[in-house]
Structure formats: structure tokens, C-alpha cells
Design a protein around this motif. Structure first.
Motif, short mmCIF file in Angstrom:
data_model
loop_
_atom_site.label_atom_id
_atom_site.label_comp_id
_atom_site.label_asym_id
_atom_site.label_seq_id
_atom_site.Cartn_x
_atom_site.Cartn_y
_atom_site.Cartn_z
N ALA A 55 0.83 -1.21 0.00
CA ALA A 55 0.00 0.00 0.00
C ALA A 55 0.86 1.26 0.00
O ALA A 55 0.38 2.35 -0.33
CB ALA A 55 -0.92 0.00 1.21
N PRO A 86 -7.50 6.22 -3.58
CA PRO A 86 -8.98 6.14 -3.58
C PRO A 86 -9.63 6.91 -4.72
O PRO A 86 -10.61 6.45 -5.31
CB PRO A 86 -9.35 6.73 -2.22
CG PRO A 86 -8.16 6.47 -1.36
CD PRO A 86 -6.96 6.60 -2.27
N ASP A 117 -3.38 -3.24 -3.25
CA ASP A 117 -3.85 -2.06 -2.51
C ASP A 117 -2.94 -0.86 -2.79
O ASP A 117 -2.70 -0.03 -1.92
CB ASP A 117 -3.93 -2.34 -1.01
CG ASP A 117 -4.72 -1.28 -0.25
OD1 ASP A 117 -5.57 -0.61 -0.88
OD2 ASP A 117 -4.46 -1.08 0.96
N GLY A 121 -10.17 -0.08 -0.34
CA GLY A 121 -9.32 1.11 -0.25
C GLY A 121 -10.07 2.40 -0.50
O GLY A 121 -9.57 3.48 -0.23
N LYS A 154 0.90 3.49 -3.19
CA LYS A 154 -0.26 4.26 -3.66
C LYS A 154 0.22 5.61 -4.18
O LYS A 154 0.62 6.47 -3.40
CB LYS A 154 -1.27 4.48 -2.52
CG LYS A 154 -2.07 3.26 -2.14
CD LYS A 154 -3.07 3.60 -1.04
CE LYS A 154 -3.88 2.37 -0.66
NZ LYS A 154 -4.86 2.66 0.41
N TRP A 190 -12.76 -3.87 -3.55
CA TRP A 190 -11.60 -3.18 -2.95
C TRP A 190 -12.05 -2.23 -1.85
O TRP A 190 -12.88 -1.36 -2.06
CB TRP A 190 -10.85 -2.43 -4.06
CG TRP A 190 -9.68 -1.62 -3.60
CD1 TRP A 190 -8.65 -2.06 -2.84
CD2 TRP A 190 -9.43 -0.24 -3.88
NE1 TRP A 190 -7.75 -1.03 -2.63
CE2 TRP A 190 -8.21 0.10 -3.26
CE3 TRP A 190 -10.11 0.74 -4.61
CZ2 TRP A 190 -7.66 1.37 -3.33
CZ3 TRP A 190 -9.57 2.01 -4.69
CH2 TRP A 190 -8.36 2.32 -4.06
#
Length: 323
Positions: free
Chosen positions: A83, A126, A122, A163, A86, A161
């Protein structure tokens, strides 16, 4: 580290596929590689820091265990996850490539597989969930069975998902993908599109139910409420132009149908049987989820129940007229 290597490899493959006709995609891919390498340095540092902290923690706890006859527990320090990757720059070249619907299949396959990999890791911001659904919706008209199935699979991954919340906008785009696929010539794709819509429904209400027990996803709950209202309206035989929720996008898309009434009744049955908690009468006004329960209880009371009553009465009068 395997994930990082795969991302770099996919970006290099994309740059090679795009270097002649799509310079914008190539430049974005090369920029993303630099971003990955910067984040990789941070990731390695975070792994080392976590490893050192764990070693110190274990040593301290071992000493305490000797002093306290083994009563101390070893505390684990969690290492960083994927993550950490991202970053909008990383997914951008893949989304740019997918904007070229008529691009080479090799480039599109690399891009779609990479988006799936980033979602699975992930490693997606968003705010990029709607961008993913946008490119999937423009690919829903391609006539390639295996590719169509991959698009539906990706849409399901976005829905599952955690996230990002499932906003009504994202939900609407997902429905457009499913209903566009329902028009394909391949019977396999048509069946898969309706199966995906059923799975989407289950995932949507699963998220509302589970979030009500933890941290309420308000946008997801709102989208689920609008979804439920729309399928009640479709089951009631209202026209697409009368819909106000996520299915309203079907009316604005040229030659795009809404699901049949019978299918909407199946969705209602699935929702109510799988998630009775959501539709139970609200109990304590002091509960942080009182508003959510009250909303779905009112949907049951004022939308679903009148629909079922009206349908049964209609069937009764039809049978009486025939006899």
C-alpha cells in the motif's frame, strides 16, 4: 519485493508497446518507473526499520521473560505493505493506455493486467477508482470474449476493494459496464455480465453491513440505498427515464437497457435474505448506525413491501380473469 519488480516490468513493457504510436503513454510509464524507484527506497528503509525494531523488541521481551518467569509476550512490529506504493503517477500510464480503445491488444492487455495487480496490492489511490471504472466503461463495447471477461473481473475487483468507498458514481459506471456487456453477441459474456451484477449487489451490501459494525462507509451506504430504490422501481415496471439512482445512467447511454424485472426481483430477494440486519426496525436512537437502519427499514416499508403487495394482487387478478 516481487510486487515492486512486477510493477517495474509492467511499466517497461508498456513503454515498449507504446513507444511508436503513443508517446504520451511512454513518457508517463518512464516517469512512473522513477516514482516506483523512489518509493522502493522508502520501502526498503521501512522494512529495515521494522526489522530492527522487532529485533530490539524481541531482545527486551526476552529479558523481561527471564525476570518475570516467562510471562512477557513478544511484540511484533509490522513491516510496510505494498500500500506504500499508492501514487497517482504509477497507475496513470496504464489508465492513459486504456483510453485508446482501438490500441494494440498487447498494450491494452498489459495495462489491464497491471491495473488488476495494483488493485490487488492495494496500491491505488482512492480517487482513482472512478478513473478505473471510466476506462472500463469505454471498453465494454469491444467484441473480444476473453478481454470482456477480464474487464468484468476488474470491475468486480474495484467493487470489492476496500481502499475506497463505493460511491454512487463508481457504482453507476460499474452498472454501465455490466449492462453494456449484456448486449454482447457472446452468450458467455452475457451470462457473465449478469453474474457480475449479482456479485456487485452482494459486495455492495456486504460492505454496508460490515462497515456498520466497524467504521460506517457513508458514501457506500448512500449508494446502496439508491441502488435498492432503483431496482424496486424497475421491478415496478417504471421506465428508465424515471430512475434517479445509479441505474439512471442506463437511460442516458444510447441503446443501453436496464435489467429485466424478474432479475430485479431476484436481486431484492438476495439482498433481503442475506442482509436482514440492515432492514430490521431501528432500535436505539443513540446508536451511531440508527440513521442507516432507519433508512433501510423505510426502504423495506415504503418501497419493497408495497411492490410485493402490488405484484401479488396483479397476479391474483390476472389469474381470476383467466379463470
Amino acid at each position: 519485493m516481487n510486487f515492486i519488480a512486477q510493477v517495474e516490468d509492467q511499466l517497461r513493457d508498456l513503454a515498449n508497446e507504446a513507444r511508436k504510436k503513443y508517446p504520451g503513454v511512454k513518457e508517463a510509464a518512464e516517469r512512473a518507473i522513477l516514482t516506483v524507484r523512489t518509493l522502493k527506497t522508502r520501502y526498503v528503509s521501512a522494512v529495515r526499520a521494522a526489522s530492527s525494531a522487532s529485533a530490539v523488541s524481541v531482545k527486551n521481551n526476552d529479558s523481561s521473560a527471564v525476570e518475570n518467569n516467562g510471562s512477557a509476550q513478544k511484540r511484533r512490529v509490522r513491516p510496510p505493505t505494498t500500500a506504500l506504493f499508492k501514487h497517482t503517477d504509477i497507475i496513470r500510464p496504464f489508465l492513459l493506455a486504456l483510453n485508446y480503445v482501438d490500441g494494440p491488444s498487447s498494450m491494452l492487455s498489459v495495462a489491464l493486467n497491471s491495473v488488476q495487480m495494483l488493485i490487488d496490492g492495494d496500491a491505488v489511490c482512492p480517487e482513482d477508482s472512478i478513473n478505473i471504472m471510466h476506462v472500463l466503461s469505454i471498453h465494454a463495447t469491444k467484441h473480444d470474449e476473453s478481454y470482456n471477461l477480464k474487464v468484468l473481473q476488474t470491475a468486480t475487483m474495484v467493487a470489492a476493494w476496500r481502499g475506497a468507498e463505493m460511491s454512487e458514481e463508481v457504482l453507476s459506471k460499474t452498472i454501465v459496464v455490466c449492462m453494456s456487456m449484456a448486449k454482447q453477441k457472446s452468450s458467455t459474456v452475457r451470462r457473465a455480465s449478469m453474474a457480475t451484477l449479482s456479485q456487485l449487489t452482494s459486495l455492495l451490501f456486504d460492505r454496508v453491513t460490515s462497515s456498520a459494525a466497524d467504521h460506517l462507509e457513508e458514501l457506500t451506504a448512500s449508494a446502496a440505498s439508491a441502488f435498492f430504490t432503483d431496482i424496486c422501481a424497475i421491478a415496478e415496471n417504471q421506465s428508465p427515464q424515471q430512475l434517479t439512482g445509479p441505474f439512471a445512467a442506463c437511460a442516458s447511454e444510447k441503446n443501453l437497457a436496464i435489467p429485466p424485472r424478474s432479475f430485479c426481483f431476484e436481486l431484492l430477494d438476495m439482498i433481503l435474505s442475506q442482509h436482514p440486519f440492515l432492514f430490521a426496525p431501528p432500535t436505539s436512537p443513540s446508536s451511531p448506525y440508527f440513521v442507516v437502519n432507519e433508512n433501510f427499514f423505510n426502504l423495506l416499508r415504503y418501497k419493497a413491501c408495497p411492490l410485493v403487495t402490488m405484484t401479488l394482487l396483479s397476479e391474483y387478478h390476472l389469474d381470476s380473469a383467466e379463470n
